[in-house]
Design an enzyme around this catalytic site. Structure first.
Site, PDB file in Angstrom:
ATOM      1  N   HIS A   1       0.789  -1.234   0.000  1.00  0.00           N
ATOM      2  CA  HIS A   1       0.000   0.000   0.000  1.00  0.00           C
ATOM      3  C   HIS A   1       0.819   1.281   0.000  1.00  0.00           C
ATOM      4  O   HIS A   1       0.262   2.364  -0.044  1.00  0.00           O
ATOM      5  CB  HIS A   1      -0.917   0.038   1.227  1.00  0.00           C
ATOM      6  CG  HIS A   1      -0.191   0.336   2.509  1.00  0.00           C
ATOM      7  ND1 HIS A   1       0.532  -0.602   3.193  1.00  0.00           N
ATOM      8  CD2 HIS A   1      -0.047   1.493   3.214  1.00  0.00           C
ATOM      9  CE1 HIS A   1       1.071  -0.050   4.267  1.00  0.00           C
ATOM     10  NE2 HIS A   1       0.740   1.220   4.310  1.00  0.00           N
TER      11      HIS A   1
HETATM   12  C1  UD1 Z   1      -1.732   6.011   5.584  1.00  0.00           C
HETATM   13  C2  UD1 Z   1      -0.355   6.502   6.048  1.00  0.00           C
HETATM   14  C3  UD1 Z   1       0.652   5.371   5.903  1.00  0.00           C
HETATM   15  C4  UD1 Z   1       0.191   4.125   6.630  1.00  0.00           C
HETATM   16  C5  UD1 Z   1      -1.198   3.735   6.142  1.00  0.00           C
HETATM   17  C6  UD1 Z   1      -1.700   2.582   6.956  1.00  0.00           C
HETATM   18  C7  UD1 Z   1       0.123   8.874   5.629  1.00  0.00           C
HETATM   19  C8  UD1 Z   1       0.872   9.831   4.789  1.00  0.00           C
HETATM   20  N1  UD1 Z   1       0.118   7.605   5.211  1.00  0.00           N
HETATM   21  O1  UD1 Z   1      -1.646   5.719   4.192  1.00  0.00           O
HETATM   22  O2  UD1 Z   1       1.882   5.785   6.469  1.00  0.00           O
HETATM   23  O3  UD1 Z   1       1.082   3.091   6.350  1.00  0.00           O
HETATM   24  O4  UD1 Z   1      -2.092   4.852   6.328  1.00  0.00           O
HETATM   25  O5  UD1 Z   1      -2.633   1.814   6.265  1.00  0.00           O
HETATM   26  O6  UD1 Z   1      -0.437   9.249   6.629  1.00  0.00           O
HETATM   27  N2  UD1 Z   1      -9.182   5.013   1.907  1.00  0.00           N
HETATM   28  C9  UD1 Z   1     -10.409   4.390   2.062  1.00  0.00           C
HETATM   29  N3  UD1 Z   1     -10.848   4.158   3.328  1.00  0.00           N
HETATM   30  C10 UD1 Z   1     -10.165   4.512   4.430  1.00  0.00           C
HETATM   31  C11 UD1 Z   1      -8.926   5.139   4.276  1.00  0.00           C
HETATM   32  C12 UD1 Z   1      -8.442   5.374   3.007  1.00  0.00           C
HETATM   33  O7  UD1 Z   1     -11.065   4.054   1.091  1.00  0.00           O
HETATM   34  O8  UD1 Z   1     -10.648   4.256   5.539  1.00  0.00           O
HETATM   35  C13 UD1 Z   1      -8.629   5.233   0.554  1.00  0.00           C
HETATM   36  C14 UD1 Z   1      -8.959   6.600  -0.041  1.00  0.00           C
HETATM   37  O9  UD1 Z   1      -9.121   6.441  -1.405  1.00  0.00           O
HETATM   38  C15 UD1 Z   1      -7.686   7.382   0.227  1.00  0.00           C
HETATM   39  C16 UD1 Z   1      -6.601   6.322   0.136  1.00  0.00           C
HETATM   40  O10 UD1 Z   1      -7.209   5.137   0.629  1.00  0.00           O
HETATM   41  O11 UD1 Z   1      -7.489   8.426  -0.685  1.00  0.00           O
HETATM   42  C17 UD1 Z   1      -5.356   6.648   0.930  1.00  0.00           C
HETATM   43  O12 UD1 Z   1      -5.665   6.932   2.300  1.00  0.00           O
HETATM   44  P1  UD1 Z   1      -4.696   7.874   3.188  1.00  0.00           P
HETATM   45  O13 UD1 Z   1      -5.201   7.947   4.577  1.00  0.00           O
HETATM   46  O14 UD1 Z   1      -4.456   9.176   2.500  1.00  0.00           O
HETATM   47  O15 UD1 Z   1      -3.315   7.149   3.176  1.00  0.00           O
HETATM   48  P2  UD1 Z   1      -2.941   5.622   3.292  1.00  0.00           P
HETATM   49  O16 UD1 Z   1      -2.453   5.158   1.972  1.00  0.00           O
HETATM   50  O17 UD1 Z   1      -4.026   4.861   3.947  1.00  0.00           O
HETATM   51  N1  UDP Z   2      -3.487  -5.326   9.210  1.00  0.00           N
HETATM   52  C1  UDP Z   2      -4.753  -5.818   9.490  1.00  0.00           C
HETATM   53  N2  UDP Z   2      -5.534  -6.221   8.424  1.00  0.00           N
HETATM   54  C2  UDP Z   2      -5.112  -6.139   7.134  1.00  0.00           C
HETATM   55  C3  UDP Z   2      -3.800  -5.645   6.879  1.00  0.00           C
HETATM   56  C4  UDP Z   2      -3.022  -5.230   7.944  1.00  0.00           C
HETATM   57  O1  UDP Z   2      -5.158  -5.922  10.654  1.00  0.00           O
HETATM   58  O2  UDP Z   2      -5.872  -6.513   6.238  1.00  0.00           O
HETATM   59  C5  UDP Z   2      -2.648  -4.873  10.342  1.00  0.00           C
HETATM   60  C6  UDP Z   2      -1.313  -5.543  10.440  1.00  0.00           C
HETATM   61  O3  UDP Z   2      -1.406  -6.750  11.178  1.00  0.00           O
HETATM   62  C7  UDP Z   2      -0.472  -4.479  11.150  1.00  0.00           C
HETATM   63  C8  UDP Z   2      -1.069  -3.181  10.663  1.00  0.00           C
HETATM   64  O4  UDP Z   2      -2.358  -3.513  10.152  1.00  0.00           O
HETATM   65  O5  UDP Z   2      -0.621  -4.542  12.555  1.00  0.00           O
HETATM   66  C9  UDP Z   2      -0.206  -2.611   9.599  1.00  0.00           C
HETATM   67  O6  UDP Z   2      -0.877  -1.555   8.995  1.00  0.00           O
HETATM   68  P1  UDP Z   2      -0.522  -1.043   7.548  1.00  0.00           P
HETATM   69  O7  UDP Z   2       0.197  -2.075   6.785  1.00  0.00           O
HETATM   70  O8  UDP Z   2      -1.781  -0.498   6.974  1.00  0.00           O
HETATM   71  O9  UDP Z   2       0.415   0.220   7.845  1.00  0.00           O
HETATM   72  P2  UDP Z   2       1.976   0.382   8.196  1.00  0.00           P
HETATM   73  O10 UDP Z   2       2.334  -0.505   9.309  1.00  0.00           O
HETATM   74  O11 UDP Z   2       2.735   0.126   6.946  1.00  0.00           O
HETATM   75  O12 UDP Z   2       2.064   1.832   8.550  1.00  0.00           O
END
Ligand code: UD1
Ligand code: UDP
Length: 349
Positions: free
Chosen positions: A202
């Site tokens: 992601h």
């Molecule tokens: C964010 C964090 C990243 C973290 C990740 C965990 C930042 C810059 N990035 O990235 O470090 O690893 O969360 O998963 O803060 N969306 C949904 N539903 C949701 C949330 C997001 O559909 O509940 C979709 C939307 O299209 C959105 C995209 O995901 O534009 C990205 O979401 P965003 O919160 O901007 O960043 P992440 O990629 O989730």
């Molecule tokens: N995770 C989860 N369900 C999923 C994918 C990830 O519960 O389908 C959990 C995973 O076990 C870990 C956390 O989400 O604890 C990691 O989050 P993510 O990969 O979104 O973000 P990052 O750690 O890279 O910031």
């Protein structure tokens, strides 16, 4: 001491859960402020329910948007809450936008900041997370590092020694809490133990970049393994659609899963392929070989202990190398008592 815990994304909810549970247990004067950066039930409410966490006192409903819009809405909402319900200390965890926003507002209002998971560096400034964590560290008063390595990094950046504490990572507490509660996801998904790989992807620099995403999909498609289970992050789903990319035949997507399902999938996987920070740590703690789908990692301990490697050119060579390893490495992230250590350090300093 009044504590505000600011969180916004899936990993923050998971990694702050041991601290929140301890606050509840001790009857601390604290509240949760949720930016709602993550808001889809499978990225948000499922974790509050599963982990037995109280509902946030404040929810800013920030949601998605451009970086500027998202962070701007957070700053405005957090400032209002902190002015109305002023905490003595703000706890943030990790490197998401919600972390930086919480820390920035606190610093402007003269509120002490505790950064959990301080001092991690990938030295890749293309990652928004690298900027968020460096800025947050620079303005924090308590820097809680998972290992000695981050302490050394922070010292070289001129952060004073008295502010730095090596405490392990709260993810160990969370994994230990979950790992004996296996769910039925293996059966539900018709999988066999150690007969599938688990993948997550992601990171913005991987999935928003067409060439990079193509490269990773090619890498995975060339892997001889036939069963790769892929809980699909909403960002990745959006970008696959935008680029009109089909996934390789050996990948089977599922919706994002809850934490207990995720730990069950990780624990029973033959190997894990991921660009997630948290998943690299969990693979290391659960002793499942991991290939990180990136060119850098801010979690080098996972590689040094033998549980992880960065992807190279040939997926099958990488896979063979990892799968042959004895799963006898030592988890470098602590004994699972990090949440209570952090709380007690905050109360006694
Ligand atoms: C964010 C964090 C990243 C973290 C990740 C965990 C930042 C810059 N990035 O990235 O470090 O690893 O969360 O998963 O803060 N969306 C949904 N539903 C949701 C949330 C997001 O559909 O509940 C979709 C939307 O299209 C959105 C995209 O995901 O534009 C990205 O979401 P965003 O919160 O901007 O960043 P992440 O990629 O989730
Ligand atoms: N995770 C989860 N369900 C999923 C994918 C990830 O519960 O389908 C959990 C995973 O076990 C870990 C956390 O989400 O604890 C990691 O989050 P993510 O990969 O979104 O973000 P990052 O750690 O890279 O910031």
């Amino acid at each position: 001491m009044k504590i505000a815990i600011v969180l916004g994304t899936r990993p923050e909810i998971i990694k702050l859960s041991p601290i929140i549970r301890k606050c509840e247990e001790n009857g601390e004067d604290y509240y949760i402020l949720h930016t709602n950066q993550h808001y889809s039930p499978e990225m948000d409410s499922i974790f509050f329910e599963e982990l037995g966490l109280p509902k946030p006192k404040y929810n800013l409903n920030v949601g998605s948007g451009s970086q500027g819009e998202q962070i701007g809405r957070m700053l405005k909402g957090i400032e209002k809450v902190f002015k109305d319900d002023c905490p003595d200390i703000v706890i943030v965890q990790g490197d998401a936008n919600s972390v930086f926003a919480g820390a920035f507002v606190a610093s402007r209002l003269g509120i002490k900041i505790a950064h959990v998971e301080a001092g991690l560096r990938s030295y890749d400034r293309n990652m928004p997370e690298e900027i968020n964590r460096s800025l947050t560290d620079a303005i924090s008063d308590f820097l809680f590092c998972p290992t000695k390595k981050q302490k050394e990094i922070l010292l070289t950046e001129g952060i004073s020694r008295e502010k730095i504490f090596v405490v392990g990572n709260t993810i160990v507490d969370a994994v230990y809490w979950a790992k004996n509660n296996e769910t039925k996801i293996i059966e539900r998904e018709n999988l066999e133990r150690r007969d599938y790989c688990l993948m997550t992807l992601h990171r913005v620099e991987n999935v928003d970049n067409k060439k990079m995403l193509e490269k990773i999909l090619y890498y995975i498609s060339s892997l001889k393994e036939e069963k790769i289970i892929f809980p699909l992050h909403p960002r990745t789903k959006k970008m696959l659609g935008r680029f009109n990319f089909d996934l390789p035949q050996n990948i089977r997507t599922i919706n994002p899963v809850g934490f207990l399902d995720m730990i069950t999938l990780e624990k029973n996987a033959k190997a894990i392929l991921t660009d997630s920070g948290g998943v690299q740590e969990e693979a290391c703690i659960l002793k499942v070989p991991c290939i990180t789908l990136r060119t850098t990692t801010e979690r080098p301990e996972t590689i040094e202990c033998g549980g992880n490697m960065l992807m190279k050119e040939n997926a099958n060579e990488d896979f063979e190398l990892m799968i042959k390893k004895e799963r006898d490495w030592k988890n470098p992230f602590g004994e699972g008592k990090t949440g209570e250590k952090i709380l007690s350090l905050l109360k006694n300093n």
